[in-house]
Write a protein that holds these residues in place. Structure first.
Motif: not given
Length: 194
Positions: A12-23, A26-38
């Motif tokens: 789970a990521a707290a912001n978009g930059e962290e989501a990119v790093r975690l992707a 972990h190389h997930p098959d699918v990411i659930l992404m929020d739009l409004r993040m810091p």
């Protein structure tokens, strides 16, 4: 998602930059992404993830379902778009569909996209632009006429604010506008307003 045996959340990521790093980790098959993040919003994160990890699918899950958010997310490469009032079953279905390479949109989002596609493009520049404006300058002018700030224009066009300022300066010089108000008037007078 943990209730579905075949779905396993890995991070789970707290912001978009962290989501990119975690992707990348972990190389997930699918990411659930929020739009409004810091730090980095969901559209920017989606674009980076899709570009850097093409096997990872992105499904947007957000409270913001306005046309600009939907189009921005889909243009960035999101395969699905759900609002946060979606049920657990709907979210699970969207994740499974995305993993299979299929697109799934919230019914209201889908209805709005169909209506938008049926309308003539708002702010579409005429075939020949006046005063030597480029297509990009006309696009920036249309967004100015729609009341968008330079920052909002930059996000909508996936460019930096410095690039937007350059386009604004060029279109001001070409149109003779001294300020945004005059640019808006110019846009409406010549049919370039959205």
């Amino acid at each position: 998602l943990t209730a579905a045996a075949e779905l396993e959340p890995v991070a789970a990521a707290a912001n978009g930059e962290e989501a990119v790093r975690l992707a990348g980790e972990h190389h997930p098959d699918v990411i659930l992404m929020d739009l409004r993040m810091p730090v980095l919003d969901g559209v920017g994160a989606t674009a980076q993830i899709v570009a850097g990890h093409p096997a990872t699918r992105v499904v947007v899950l957000t409270t913001f379902a306005d046309d600009a958010s939907v189009l921005g997310a889909l243009q960035a490469g999101a395969l699905g778009f759900l609002t946060k009032d979606a049920t657990g079953a709907q979210i699970g279905h969207a994740v499974r569909a995305a993993a299979a390479g299929q697109s799934l949109l919230d019914p209201e989002v889908q209805r709005r996209l169909v209506l938008a596609a049926a309308r003539p493009a708002a702010g579409a520049p005429p075939a020949e632009l006046p005063d030597g404006l480029t297509a990009r300058e006309a696009e920036v002018l249309s967004l100015i006429a729609a009341g968008r700030s330079n920052g909002e224009i930059a996000k909508a066009l996936y460019v930096s604010e410095a690039t937007v300022k350059t386009h604004v300066n060029h279109l001001f010089a070409k149109t003779g506008a001294r300020d945004r108000a005059q640019a808006v008037r110019y846009a409406y007078d010549r049919g370039l307003a959205g």
